[in-house]
Design a protein around this motif. Structure first.
Motif, PDB file in Angstrom:
ATOM      1  N   VAL A  44      -5.727 -16.047 -31.707  1.00 17.41           N
ATOM      2  CA  VAL A  44      -6.322 -16.869 -32.774  1.00 17.41           C
ATOM      3  C   VAL A  44      -6.015 -16.180 -34.099  1.00 17.41           C
ATOM      4  CG1 VAL A  44      -8.470 -17.773 -33.743  1.00 17.41           C
ATOM      5  CG2 VAL A  44      -8.145 -17.710 -31.256  1.00 17.41           C
ATOM      6  N   ARG A  45      -5.423 -16.918 -35.018  1.00 21.73           N
ATOM      7  CA  ARG A  45      -5.015 -16.321 -36.279  1.00 21.73           C
ATOM      8  C   ARG A  45      -5.532 -17.138 -37.469  1.00 21.73           C
ATOM      9  NH1 ARG A  45      -4.475 -12.891 -33.329  1.00 21.73           N
ATOM     10  NH2 ARG A  45      -2.661 -11.609 -32.788  1.00 21.73           N
ATOM     11  N   ASN A  46      -6.339 -16.483 -38.309  1.00 24.67           N
ATOM     12  CA  ASN A  46      -6.798 -17.043 -39.596  1.00 24.67           C
ATOM     13  C   ASN A  46      -7.417 -18.435 -39.450  1.00 24.67           C
ATOM     14  OD1 ASN A  46      -3.768 -15.637 -40.329  1.00 24.67           O
ATOM     15  ND2 ASN A  46      -5.613 -14.751 -41.235  1.00 24.67           N
ATOM     16  N   THR A  66      -3.967 -20.849 -36.759  1.00 22.32           N
ATOM     17  CA  THR A  66      -3.241 -21.203 -35.538  1.00 22.32           C
ATOM     18  C   THR A  66      -3.881 -20.597 -34.305  1.00 22.32           C
ATOM     19  OG1 THR A  66      -1.783 -19.267 -35.716  1.00 22.32           O
ATOM     20  CG2 THR A  66      -1.054 -21.308 -36.804  1.00 22.32           C
ATOM     21  N   ILE A  67      -3.654 -21.266 -33.170  1.00 19.59           N
ATOM     22  CA  ILE A  67      -4.053 -20.755 -31.862  1.00 19.59           C
ATOM     23  C   ILE A  67      -2.836 -20.870 -30.954  1.00 19.59           C
ATOM     24  CG2 ILE A  67      -5.639 -20.968 -29.900  1.00 19.59           C
ATOM     25  CD1 ILE A  67      -7.533 -22.544 -31.710  1.00 19.59           C
ATOM     26  N   ASP A  78     -11.303 -17.905 -41.692  1.00 20.17           N
ATOM     27  CA  ASP A  78     -10.293 -16.852 -41.565  1.00 20.17           C
ATOM     28  C   ASP A  78     -10.559 -15.924 -40.366  1.00 20.17           C
ATOM     29  OD1 ASP A  78      -7.943 -15.642 -42.435  1.00 20.17           O
ATOM     30  OD2 ASP A  78      -9.013 -14.161 -43.624  1.00 20.17           O
ATOM     31  N   VAL A  79     -10.822 -16.515 -39.205  1.00 20.24           N
ATOM     32  CA  VAL A  79     -11.155 -15.732 -38.001  1.00 20.24           C
ATOM     33  C   VAL A  79      -9.880 -15.405 -37.219  1.00 20.24           C
ATOM     34  CG1 VAL A  79     -12.381 -15.728 -35.791  1.00 20.24           C
ATOM     35  CG2 VAL A  79     -13.466 -16.709 -37.827  1.00 20.24           C
ATOM     36  N   THR A  80      -9.699 -14.132 -36.894  1.00 21.84           N
ATOM     37  CA  THR A  80      -8.527 -13.672 -36.140  1.00 21.84           C
ATOM     38  C   THR A  80      -8.973 -12.783 -34.987  1.00 21.84           C
ATOM     39  OG1 THR A  80      -7.026 -13.760 -38.043  1.00 21.84           O
ATOM     40  CG2 THR A  80      -6.438 -12.240 -36.247  1.00 21.84           C
TER      41      THR A  80
END
Length: 499
Positions: A262-264, A313-314, A275-277
Motif C-alpha cells: 500500500v503506497r500513499n 496505489t495498492i 498518505d498511508v504506506t
C-alpha cells in the motif's frame, strides 16, 4: 452496603432441547455494583431476561425488596423498579433523542397532545444530572455509537429504578466516556441504587464492582467480594480450568514475502485517512492500533472496496489492485470480518448454514438451482473445523453466543479461500475462552500462509497476537513496530503523534 434489594433463588429456564439455567442464584445488595460474569453461553443474558420479564423462569423465585414477584413483561419490570441497558442498541433513528428516551410516557397537554416543550426540558434536566452534553432535539440516527450508548444509560436512569442492569455498557465507549460512566455509577450507588454489571473487561470489573457472581454452563459457580479476586482467578472460575497463557504459543515462522503493498493511500473523504504506506507479508498477523477516530476501520474498508480512494496505489502479488466494490475484493481473495457483527456481519433471521454460505453461494449452484444438501454439508464441515457450538445447522444465528457467531463469520470468509483476511475487532464482546479459540484459529491460518490484518483496541490483544504493529493517529500512519519493540508506551506514543 445495604441489605439485598434483589434475590433470585434457584432460577431454572428451559428451551427446546436446552437447559439454559439450572438452579442459578443471584443476590444483589442495595447501593452496590454487582458484576455478573461468565463465558458467552453461560446464561447471564437469559438470567437477566428473566428478571426483566422478557422470559418467564420455569423454576425458582424472584424477590424484590423482600416481596416475591412474578414479572410477566418488561413494563411490569419497569414498574417494579428494574431497568435494563441492552448490549445491542436499537434506537428509532428518524426520531429525536428526547422521544427515544420518553417513548411510551410522553408528557401530554390535556391528555390529547404531546408537550414537546416540556419533554425537551425534562431531557435537558436529565442530561444535566449525569453531565451529558447532547442536544435533546437532534435525530438519534445522527449520533455516534458511543453517544447512543450514553443516551441509553440516561434513559435507564430516567426510570428512577432501584436496579439497573448494564449489559456490556462500555463496548462502544472511549476511555474518557468510560470514566464518565463510572462517575455516573458512583452517583447512582450513592442514591442507593443497585447496578448489575455485565462485562468481559476484567480491569473494569475489578475497578467498579463490589461483588462478583460467576456463572458457567447455565449454573451458579459462586459469589465473592471483588476485593478478593484477581483476573486469573476470575478466568479460572469462569472457564473451569486454569488459563496461564492468554494467547496460544506461536509455533511457526513468519514469511518475509510481501503479498500486498500500500503506497500513499488517501481517502476520498478529506476527513479520513491520508498518505498511508505499509507492506503486508504472507503468514503474518499485522496488528492495526490507534485511538478511536484514528481511521483504522475506514482504511481497511477502502482496501475492501467499501469506501472511495482519492489517490495512492495498492498492489497484490506485484499486480495493481483497485477495488470498486466487495465483489472485486473477493476476486482478489480478500475477506473482511466487520467490527459490528450484529449490525454488518450476521443475518440474524437466517440459519447458520445460510450465514456460512452466503459469500460463496455461486459454488453451490447448478443451472440456477442451489444444491442445499451440499450447502449444509460444506457449512457443517467448515464450522466443525472451527469448533463452532450449535444445536444444528438450521438454527438461527442470532440465537448463538457472540463467540460462536464470530466463528460462523470466519467460516463464511474461509469458504471464499482468501489470501488476505482483515479482522476488525475480532474478539469484541466475547469471553476469554472464546477469545483463545479465535486466537488459535488466527494462528493456524497464518501458519497456512494467509496474511491477516487485525484491528484491535485491546492493548494486550494487539501486543500478544501481532507479529508487527502498525499504529494510526488521526488518519495518518504514525509508525510500524516490530514485535520485540512493541509495548504499551510506544504504541500510545505513536497513537497520539498527530493529535
Amino acid at each position: 452496603m445495604g441489605e439485598y434489594v434483589l434475590e433470585m433463588n434457584n432460577i431454572s429456564k428451559f428451551f427446546p432441547g436446552v437447559k439454559a439455567l439450572d438452579g442459578v442464584t443471584l443476590k444483589v445488595r442495595r447501593g452496590s455494583v454487582h458484576a455478573l460474569m461468565g463465558e458467552n453461553g453461560a446464561g447471564k443474558s437469559t438470567l437477566m431476561k428473566c428478571l426483566f420479564g422478557i422470559y418467564h423462569e420455569d423454576g425458582g423465585e424472584i424477590i424484590l425488596d423482600g416481596k416475591k414477584q412474578t414479572i410477566n413483561n418488561s413494563k411490569m419490570a419497569l414498574e417494579l423498579g428494574v431497568s435494563m441497558i441492552h448490549q445491542e442498541l436499537h434506537p428509532i433513528s428518524f426520531r429525536p433523542v428526547m422521544e427515544n428516551i420518553w417513548l411510551g410516557r410522553f408528557p401530554m397537554i390535556g391528555g390529547i397532545a404531546v408537550d414537546h416543550k416540556k419533554m425537551y426540558q425534562m431531557t435537558k434536566d436529565l442530561f444535566a444530572k449525569i453531565d451529558l452534553d447532547i442536544n435533546p432535539a437532534v435525530l438519534a440516527g445522527t449520533l455516534s455509537a458511543s453517544q447512543l450508548q450514553l443516551v441509553e444509560i440516561a434513559k435507564a436512569v430516567s426510570y428512577d429504578s432501584k436496579i439497573i442492569i448494564m449489559d456490556e455498557p462500555t463496548s462502544s465507549l472511549t476511555d474518557n466516556e468510560v470514566s464518565h460512566l463510572f462517575k455516573i455509577i458512583e452517583q447512582l450507588k450513592s442514591e442507593g441504587r443497585a447496578i448489575i454489571y455485565i462485562s468481559h473487561k476484567m480491569e473494569e470489573i475489578l475497578k467498579i464492582s463490589d461483588e462478583v457472581t460467576i456463572m458457567r454452563d447455565g449454573t451458579y459457580v459462586g459469589t465473592w467480594p471483588a476485593s478478593e479476586l484477581t483476573t486469573d482467578l476470575i478466568i479460572s472460575r469462569m472457564v473451569g480450568r486454569d488459563m496461564t497463557n492468554r494467547f496460544p504459543p506461536k509455533n511457526y515462522e513468519t514469511s518475509t514475502e510481501t503479498i500486498m503493498e500500500v503506497r500513499n493511500l488517501t481517502a476520498s473523504n478529506p476527513r479520513s485517512f491520508k498518505d498511508v504506506t505499509f507492506d503486508l507479508h504472507k503468514g503474518e498477523i499485522l496488528g492495526l492500533g490507534g485511538l478511536v477516530g484514528a481511521q483504522r476501520t475506514e482504511l481497511v474498508e477502502a482496501i475492501f472496496g467499501l469506501r472511495g480512494i482519492a489517490s495512492g496505489t495498492i498492489t497484490i502479488n506485484g499486480k495493481p489492485y483497485k477495488a470498486k466494490n466487495v465483489a472485486d475484493a473477493k476476486k482478489h481473495k480478500i475477506g473482511l470480518l466487520t467490527e459490528e457483527r450484529r449490525a454488518t456481519g450476521i443475518f440474524g433471521v437466517l440459519s447458520i448454514t445460510d450465514n456460512t454460505i452466503i459469500a460463496s453461494e455461486s459454488q453451490f449452484a447448478s443451472g440456477g438451482v442451489l444444491d442445499n444438501k451440499k450447502r449444509r454439508s460444506i457449512a457443517q464441515e467448515e464450522n466443525k473445523r472451527l469448533n463452532t457450538k450449535t444445536p444444528n445447522m438450521e438454527a438461527l444465528i442470532q440465537n448463538l453466543s457472540g463467540g460462536n457467531q464470530q466463528k460462523v463469520l470466519l467460516a463464511r470468509w474461509l469458504l471464499t479461500t482468501p489470501d488476505i483476511l482483515i479482522l476488525d475487532e475480532p474478539t469484541r464482546g466475547i469471553d476469554v475462552g472464546a477469545k483463545y479459540e479465535i486466537y488459535t484459529i488466527m494462528q493456524s491460518l497464518a501458519a497456512e500462509g494467509k496474511a491477516i490484518i487485525m484491528i484491535s483496541s485491546e492493548m494486550p490483544e494487539l501486543l500478544g497476537m501481532s507479529d508487527r504493529v502498525m499504529v494510526m493517529s488521526d488518519g495518518h500512519m504514525a509508525g510500524i513496530l516490530e514485535k520485540e519493540e512493541a509495548d504499551q508506551v510506544e504504541v500510545m506514543r505513536l497513537a497520539t503523534a498527530y493529535l
